[in-house]
Design an enzyme around this catalytic site. Sequence first.
Site, PDB file in Angstrom:
ATOM      1  CE  LYS A 178      -6.233  -7.726  -1.065  1.00 48.58           C
ATOM      2  NZ  LYS A 178      -7.643  -7.299  -1.214  1.00 48.58           N
ATOM      3  CE  LYS A 231     -13.514  -2.844   1.095  1.00 47.84           C
ATOM      4  NZ  LYS A 231     -12.339  -2.656   1.968  1.00 47.84           N
ATOM      5  CE  LYS A 275      -4.323  -1.835   1.814  1.00 46.19           C
ATOM      6  NZ  LYS A 275      -5.157  -1.764   0.630  1.00 46.19           N
TER       7      LYS A 275
HETATM    8  P1  ATP Z   1      -8.518  -2.362   0.257  1.00 49.25           P
HETATM    9  O1  ATP Z   1      -8.127  -2.415  -1.176  1.00 49.25           O
HETATM   10  O2  ATP Z   1      -8.982  -0.995   0.683  1.00 49.25           O
HETATM   11  O3  ATP Z   1      -7.491  -2.928   1.189  1.00 49.25           O
HETATM   12  P2  ATP Z   1      -9.934  -4.870   0.308  1.00 49.25           P
HETATM   13  O4  ATP Z   1     -10.812  -5.249  -0.822  1.00 49.25           O
HETATM   14  O5  ATP Z   1      -8.589  -5.509   0.405  1.00 49.25           O
HETATM   15  O6  ATP Z   1      -9.825  -3.286   0.366  1.00 49.25           O
HETATM   16  P3  ATP Z   1     -10.318  -5.101   3.176  1.00 49.25           P
HETATM   17  O7  ATP Z   1     -11.298  -4.229   3.894  1.00 49.25           O
HETATM   18  O8  ATP Z   1      -8.873  -4.773   3.261  1.00 49.25           O
HETATM   19  O9  ATP Z   1     -10.772  -5.182   1.636  1.00 49.25           O
HETATM   20  O10 ATP Z   1     -10.519  -6.596   3.673  1.00 49.25           O
HETATM   21  C1  ATP Z   1     -11.767  -7.066   4.193  1.00 49.25           C
HETATM   22  C2  ATP Z   1     -11.802  -8.583   4.215  1.00 49.25           C
HETATM   23  O11 ATP Z   1     -11.913  -9.072   2.867  1.00 49.25           O
HETATM   24  C3  ATP Z   1     -10.559  -9.243   4.793  1.00 49.25           C
HETATM   25  O12 ATP Z   1     -10.955 -10.380   5.515  1.00 49.25           O
HETATM   26  C4  ATP Z   1      -9.770  -9.656   3.581  1.00 49.25           C
HETATM   27  O13 ATP Z   1      -8.920 -10.757   3.826  1.00 49.25           O
HETATM   28  C5  ATP Z   1     -10.893 -10.028   2.617  1.00 49.25           C
HETATM   29  N1  ATP Z   1     -10.463  -9.883   1.232  1.00 49.25           N
HETATM   30  C6  ATP Z   1     -10.094  -8.730   0.618  1.00 49.25           C
HETATM   31  N2  ATP Z   1      -9.772  -8.961  -0.655  1.00 49.25           N
HETATM   32  C7  ATP Z   1      -9.924 -10.297  -0.850  1.00 49.25           C
HETATM   33  C8  ATP Z   1      -9.731 -11.159  -1.979  1.00 49.25           C
HETATM   34  N3  ATP Z   1      -9.312 -10.671  -3.134  1.00 49.25           N
HETATM   35  N4  ATP Z   1      -9.980 -12.470  -1.824  1.00 49.25           N
HETATM   36  C9  ATP Z   1     -10.413 -12.978  -0.638  1.00 49.25           C
HETATM   37  N5  ATP Z   1     -10.599 -12.224   0.465  1.00 49.25           N
HETATM   38  C10 ATP Z   1     -10.374 -10.894   0.355  1.00 49.25           C
HETATM   39 MG    MG Z   2      -7.267  -4.908   1.967  1.00 55.11          MG
END
Ligand code: ATP
Ligand code: MG
Length: 339
Positions: A201, A204, A118
């Site tokens: 991965k 969002k 990040k």
């Molecule tokens: P950001 O990009 O802002 O970090 P994010 O999509 O990674 O957002 P988080 O809020 O960081 O979402 O994570 C929330 C939950 O979703 C965590 O349990 C994380 O492990 C899970 N998660 C996030 N992205 C994935 C993915 N690509 N596959 C499976 N689990 C995910």
């Molecule tokens: Mg995340």
Amino acid sequence: MSETKFAPRVFSGIKPSGGLTLGNYLGAIKRWVEMQGESYETIYCVVDLHAITVWQDPKELARATREVAAGMLASGIDPEKSVLFNQSQVAQHAELAWIFNCVARVGWMDRMTQFKEKAGKNAEKSSLGLYAYPSLMAADILLYHATHVPVGEDQKQHVELTRDIATKFNHDFGEEFFPLTEPVIEGPAMRVMNLRDGSKKMSKSGESDMERINMTDDADTIAKKFKKARTDPEPLPETLDGLKDRAEARNLVDIYASLSNQSSEAVIAEYAGAGWGKFKPALADLAVEKLSPIATDMKRLMDDPAEIDRLLGRGAERAREIASPILDRTHEIVGLIRS
Ligand code: ATP
Ligand code: MG
């Protein structure tokens, strides 16, 4: 540490750093809903204090907080069965995080891959909060003496760090006060990949909307995104082994498996030899079937933001009831007077 000292309790959270994705759903929320019916007490949180470790427009942050809560509710998180709230309404998270900042070591934070990803090349310019993020996450979990944390694969390192903090705290103060929390990383879609680049991965906060399926996407958008998802020219193989060096293809098979509650092996058995012209539309149909009702319900809930706020407020009260005695005892153990 005895297994019986800590009652089985689940904690997990999602950042309102944007709209929910299929990765958040399959890697986290879907499991959270399943765990509600089991023998755990379940606590789920919209972790707004984590979101502000990178810049968030204030109005958009408030909107996204309600949207993430709506997504959890629409997916089946039941506020009667689970404690559901936003983190910043329970001040104890930040208080315990400070104590953990004084337990965790700089060297531990330096090893965290999420910070490296990040912060990118401009680490010097990133917020101090982004660096200390794992310490707040440990506080989120340990404030409730949570024994299990269902997360996606990307959060495994942070849950391990939470165990390191608990171990050091317990050792330094000579009391087995915090549990060694187990990550729960299960199912075929623990790490949903970016639809345009199978080495990253799905997130969002990713750059392009085409790389992710949003929980609020309509049927046409979902179909278009899967149709344009990067793949290779080969048909699907006979066994999972045949997907070893085909990250994008493997990702689509895993998504199908998770959405249909099957193993990836079973999906391959069904679609062995099929080309993308057959598999992608089947995947899109399945995704629409599973996600459309959730999106519809999210919209309905978002039409009444006051009701979402009321639910979050009530959840925060229940969360404080669990957290307060644990934080009070932490203060006592550390030697911080509360009079
Ligand atoms: P950001 O990009 O802002 O970090 P994010 O999509 O990674 O957002 P988080 O809020 O960081 O979402 O994570 C929330 C939950 O979703 C965590 O349990 C994380 O492990 C899970 N998660 C996030 N992205 C994935 C993915 N690509 N596959 C499976 N689990 C995910
Ligand atoms: Mg995340």
